[in-house]
Design a protein around this motif. Structure first.
Motif, PDB file in Angstrom:
ATOM      1  N   VAL A  45       3.058  -7.416   4.957  1.00 56.89           N
ATOM      2  CA  VAL A  45       1.904  -6.731   4.357  1.00 56.89           C
ATOM      3  C   VAL A  45       1.017  -7.735   3.627  1.00 56.89           C
ATOM      4  O   VAL A  45      -0.210  -7.718   3.771  1.00 56.89           O
ATOM      5  N   LEU A  46       1.633  -8.608   2.842  1.00 57.93           N
ATOM      6  CA  LEU A  46       0.850  -9.595   2.094  1.00 57.93           C
ATOM      7  C   LEU A  46       0.199 -10.618   3.029  1.00 57.93           C
ATOM      8  O   LEU A  46      -0.941 -11.023   2.802  1.00 57.93           O
ATOM      9  N   ALA A  47       0.907 -11.009   4.084  1.00 57.06           N
ATOM     10  CA  ALA A  47       0.356 -11.985   5.023  1.00 57.06           C
ATOM     11  C   ALA A  47      -0.800 -11.391   5.833  1.00 57.06           C
ATOM     12  O   ALA A  47      -1.715 -12.107   6.224  1.00 57.06           O
ATOM     13  N   ARG A  48      -0.757 -10.095   6.080  1.00 53.86           N
ATOM     14  CA  ARG A  48      -1.788  -9.445   6.901  1.00 53.86           C
ATOM     15  C   ARG A  48      -2.763  -8.620   6.071  1.00 53.86           C
ATOM     16  O   ARG A  48      -3.343  -7.662   6.575  1.00 53.86           O
ATOM     17  N   ARG A  49      -2.896  -8.982   4.853  1.00 56.58           N
ATOM     18  CA  ARG A  49      -3.779  -8.264   3.947  1.00 56.58           C
ATOM     19  C   ARG A  49      -5.182  -8.104   4.520  1.00 56.58           C
ATOM     20  O   ARG A  49      -5.827  -7.076   4.347  1.00 56.58           O
ATOM     21  N   SER A  50      -5.669  -9.101   5.211  1.00 53.14           N
ATOM     22  CA  SER A  50      -7.024  -9.062   5.761  1.00 53.14           C
ATOM     23  C   SER A  50      -7.185  -7.999   6.842  1.00 53.14           C
ATOM     24  O   SER A  50      -8.303  -7.583   7.140  1.00 53.14           O
ATOM     25  N   GLN A  51      -6.078  -7.527   7.423  1.00 54.44           N
ATOM     26  CA  GLN A  51      -6.144  -6.512   8.477  1.00 54.44           C
ATOM     27  C   GLN A  51      -6.199  -5.096   7.913  1.00 54.44           C
ATOM     28  O   GLN A  51      -6.467  -4.154   8.654  1.00 54.44           O
ATOM     29  N   TRP A  52      -5.922  -4.934   6.634  1.00 58.64           N
ATOM     30  CA  TRP A  52      -5.927  -3.604   6.027  1.00 58.64           C
ATOM     31  C   TRP A  52      -7.349  -3.115   5.899  1.00 58.64           C
ATOM     32  O   TRP A  52      -8.236  -3.808   5.435  1.00 58.64           O
ATOM     33  N   ARG A  53      -7.590  -1.893   6.314  1.00 60.44           N
ATOM     34  CA  ARG A  53      -8.933  -1.329   6.362  1.00 60.44           C
ATOM     35  C   ARG A  53      -9.349  -0.652   5.051  1.00 60.44           C
ATOM     36  O   ARG A  53     -10.434  -0.115   4.951  1.00 60.44           O
ATOM     37  N   GLY A  54      -8.466  -0.623   4.059  1.00 60.25           N
ATOM     38  CA  GLY A  54      -8.826  -0.058   2.768  1.00 60.25           C
ATOM     39  C   GLY A  54      -8.603   1.434   2.653  1.00 60.25           C
ATOM     40  O   GLY A  54      -9.022   2.032   1.678  1.00 60.25           O
ATOM     41  N   LEU A  55      -7.936   2.041   3.620  1.00 56.13           N
ATOM     42  CA  LEU A  55      -7.706   3.480   3.542  1.00 56.13           C
ATOM     43  C   LEU A  55      -6.317   3.774   2.993  1.00 56.13           C
ATOM     44  O   LEU A  55      -6.083   3.661   1.839  1.00 56.13           O
ATOM     45  N   ASN A  56      -5.369   4.088   3.767  1.00 53.25           N
ATOM     46  CA  ASN A  56      -4.059   4.545   3.319  1.00 53.25           C
ATOM     47  C   ASN A  56      -3.069   3.380   3.276  1.00 53.25           C
ATOM     48  O   ASN A  56      -2.393   3.104   4.256  1.00 53.25           O
ATOM     49  N   LEU A  57      -2.961   2.703   2.145  1.00 48.37           N
ATOM     50  CA  LEU A  57      -2.077   1.545   2.022  1.00 48.37           C
ATOM     51  C   LEU A  57      -0.617   1.939   2.222  1.00 48.37           C
ATOM     52  O   LEU A  57       0.135   1.233   2.893  1.00 48.37           O
ATOM     53  N   ARG A  58      -0.228   3.060   1.675  1.00 44.51           N
ATOM     54  CA  ARG A  58       1.162   3.521   1.797  1.00 44.51           C
ATOM     55  C   ARG A  58       1.507   3.777   3.259  1.00 44.51           C
ATOM     56  O   ARG A  58       2.549   3.332   3.750  1.00 44.51           O
ATOM     57  N   GLY A  59       0.644   4.461   3.971  1.00 41.93           N
ATOM     58  CA  GLY A  59       0.870   4.725   5.395  1.00 41.93           C
ATOM     59  C   GLY A  59       0.901   3.444   6.213  1.00 41.93           C
ATOM     60  O   GLY A  59       1.705   3.302   7.134  1.00 41.93           O
ATOM     61  N   TRP A  60       0.030   2.511   5.872  1.00 45.99           N
ATOM     62  CA  TRP A  60      -0.028   1.233   6.577  1.00 45.99           C
ATOM     63  C   TRP A  60       1.269   0.463   6.372  1.00 45.99           C
ATOM     64  O   TRP A  60       1.849  -0.066   7.319  1.00 45.99           O
ATOM     65  N   ALA A  61       1.761   0.425   5.136  1.00 51.05           N
ATOM     66  CA  ALA A  61       3.004  -0.286   4.836  1.00 51.05           C
ATOM     67  C   ALA A  61       4.197   0.382   5.520  1.00 51.05           C
ATOM     68  O   ALA A  61       5.083  -0.294   6.043  1.00 51.05           O
ATOM     69  N   LEU A  62       4.218   1.717   5.537  1.00 52.63           N
ATOM     70  CA  LEU A  62       5.308   2.429   6.216  1.00 52.63           C
ATOM     71  C   LEU A  62       5.295   2.165   7.715  1.00 52.63           C
ATOM     72  O   LEU A  62       6.343   2.033   8.342  1.00 52.63           O
ATOM     73  N   THR A  63       4.120   2.104   8.293  1.00 57.84           N
ATOM     74  CA  THR A  63       4.013   1.813   9.722  1.00 57.84           C
ATOM     75  C   THR A  63       4.536   0.413  10.015  1.00 57.84           C
ATOM     76  O   THR A  63       5.277   0.209  10.985  1.00 57.84           O
ATOM     77  N   ILE A  64       4.187  -0.545   9.179  1.00 57.25           N
ATOM     78  CA  ILE A  64       4.688  -1.915   9.361  1.00 57.25           C
ATOM     79  C   ILE A  64       6.202  -1.938   9.251  1.00 57.25           C
ATOM     80  O   ILE A  64       6.898  -2.552  10.068  1.00 57.25           O
ATOM     81  N   MET A  65       6.750  -1.224   8.245  1.00 50.32           N
ATOM     82  CA  MET A  65       8.201  -1.207   8.074  1.00 50.32           C
ATOM     83  C   MET A  65       8.890  -0.556   9.268  1.00 50.32           C
ATOM     84  O   MET A  65       9.893  -1.057   9.770  1.00 50.32           O
ATOM     85  N   THR A  66       8.355   0.555   9.733  1.00 55.07           N
ATOM     86  CA  THR A  66       8.941   1.243  10.878  1.00 55.07           C
ATOM     87  C   THR A  66       8.929   0.334  12.103  1.00 55.07           C
ATOM     88  O   THR A  66       9.922   0.244  12.829  1.00 55.07           O
ATOM     89  N   ASN A  67       7.824  -0.351  12.329  1.00 53.78           N
ATOM     90  CA  ASN A  67       7.730  -1.249  13.482  1.00 53.78           C
ATOM     91  C   ASN A  67       8.670  -2.441  13.355  1.00 53.78           C
ATOM     92  O   ASN A  67       9.290  -2.858  14.339  1.00 53.78           O
ATOM     93  N   LEU A  68       8.803  -2.995  12.151  1.00 50.97           N
ATOM     94  CA  LEU A  68       9.762  -4.081  11.936  1.00 50.97           C
ATOM     95  C   LEU A  68      11.183  -3.617  12.243  1.00 50.97           C
ATOM     96  O   LEU A  68      11.962  -4.336  12.882  1.00 50.97           O
ATOM     97  N   TYR A  69      11.518  -2.419  11.785  1.00 47.64           N
ATOM     98  CA  TYR A  69      12.859  -1.888  12.030  1.00 47.64           C
ATOM     99  C   TYR A  69      13.088  -1.681  13.525  1.00 47.64           C
ATOM    100  O   TYR A  69      14.123  -2.072  14.066  1.00 47.64           O
ATOM    101  N   ARG A  70      12.114  -1.069  14.199  1.00 50.06           N
ATOM    102  CA  ARG A  70      12.250  -0.835  15.641  1.00 50.06           C
ATOM    103  C   ARG A  70      12.371  -2.144  16.412  1.00 50.06           C
ATOM    104  O   ARG A  70      13.172  -2.250  17.342  1.00 50.06           O
ATOM    105  N   ASN A  71      11.576  -3.131  16.039  1.00 47.37           N
ATOM    106  CA  ASN A  71      11.633  -4.424  16.723  1.00 47.37           C
ATOM    107  C   ASN A  71      12.987  -5.103  16.519  1.00 47.37           C
ATOM    108  O   ASN A  71      13.499  -5.748  17.435  1.00 47.37           O
ATOM    109  N   ALA A  72      13.556  -4.949  15.346  1.00 45.54           N
ATOM    110  CA  ALA A  72      14.861  -5.553  15.068  1.00 45.54           C
ATOM    111  C   ALA A  72      15.974  -4.864  15.855  1.00 45.54           C
ATOM    112  O   ALA A  72      16.999  -5.484  16.152  1.00 45.54           O
ATOM    113  N   ARG A  73      15.775  -3.600  16.199  1.00 45.71           N
ATOM    114  CA  ARG A  73      16.803  -2.838  16.915  1.00 45.71           C
ATOM    115  C   ARG A  73      16.754  -3.060  18.427  1.00 45.71           C
ATOM    116  O   ARG A  73      17.660  -2.639  19.136  1.00 45.71           O
TER     117      ARG A  73
END
Length: 171
Positions: A45-73
């Motif tokens: 999230v911190l590394a890709r701060r520039s990609q955040w569009r300024g809307l739903n930070l919580r949703g954006w972070a959850l999406t990143i976490m979900t994708n990280l988890y799926r990729n690890a699996r």
């Protein structure tokens, strides 16, 4: 070290940490792996701060976490593990107030599929709306509702099935 102001990007991420921690632990079913997932998520999230569009930070972070988890699996090279005998200074978790009840609940939650558990945790524990969960997990709202319903039913059945019956003397 100075704490970032709440209105800054870093301050908003800091405020999200408890919610992200609960979600990461529910996904991984492990405190240690959950902490690793949380750290990876915050780092991304911190590394890709520039990609955040300024809307739903919580949703954006959850999406990143979900994708990280799926990729690890995904199948592929596994992460290295450390032999327990070589590990030092392992912290022990706090003793829960009712270990049997907590164990039954953990067992019930762990019996859920990954998809159902993720939806249950986001809606019930984190308090997200169906539309927020649908956006974060990239699924239709109807799928969120059906997964939530199945998850609640399964947890209720497991909790009821494992219920301890007190023994009474015959009258």
């Amino acid at each position: 070290m100075k704490t970032p102001a709440p209105e800054t990007f870093e301050g908003q991420i800091l405020a999200l940490l408890p919610s992200l921690r609960r979600y990461s632990r529910s996904l991984t079913r492990s405190d240690a792996e959950g902490e690793d997932l949380l750290q990876d998520c915050v780092e991304k999230v911190l590394a890709r701060r520039s990609q955040w569009r300024g809307l739903n930070l919580r949703g954006w972070a959850l999406t990143i976490m979900t994708n990280l988890y799926r990729n690890a699996r995904r199948p592929g090279p596994r992460s290295m593990t450390v032999d327990l005998d070589t590990a030092e200074n392992i912290a022990s978790p706090e003793t829960p107030s009712d270990p049997l009840e907590r164990a039954r609940l953990e067992d019930a939650l762990n019996s859920l599929s990954e998809e159902n558990r993720a939806v249950l945790m986001l809606v019930v524990i984190e308090g997200y709306t169906y539309s927020e969960v649908a956006a974060a997990l990239d699924i239709p709202i109807g799928t969120v509702m059906s997964r939530l319903s199945r998850a609640r039913q399964r947890v209720a059945e497991r909790m009821k099935a494992d219920n301890v019956i007190t023994l009474r003397r015959p009258k």
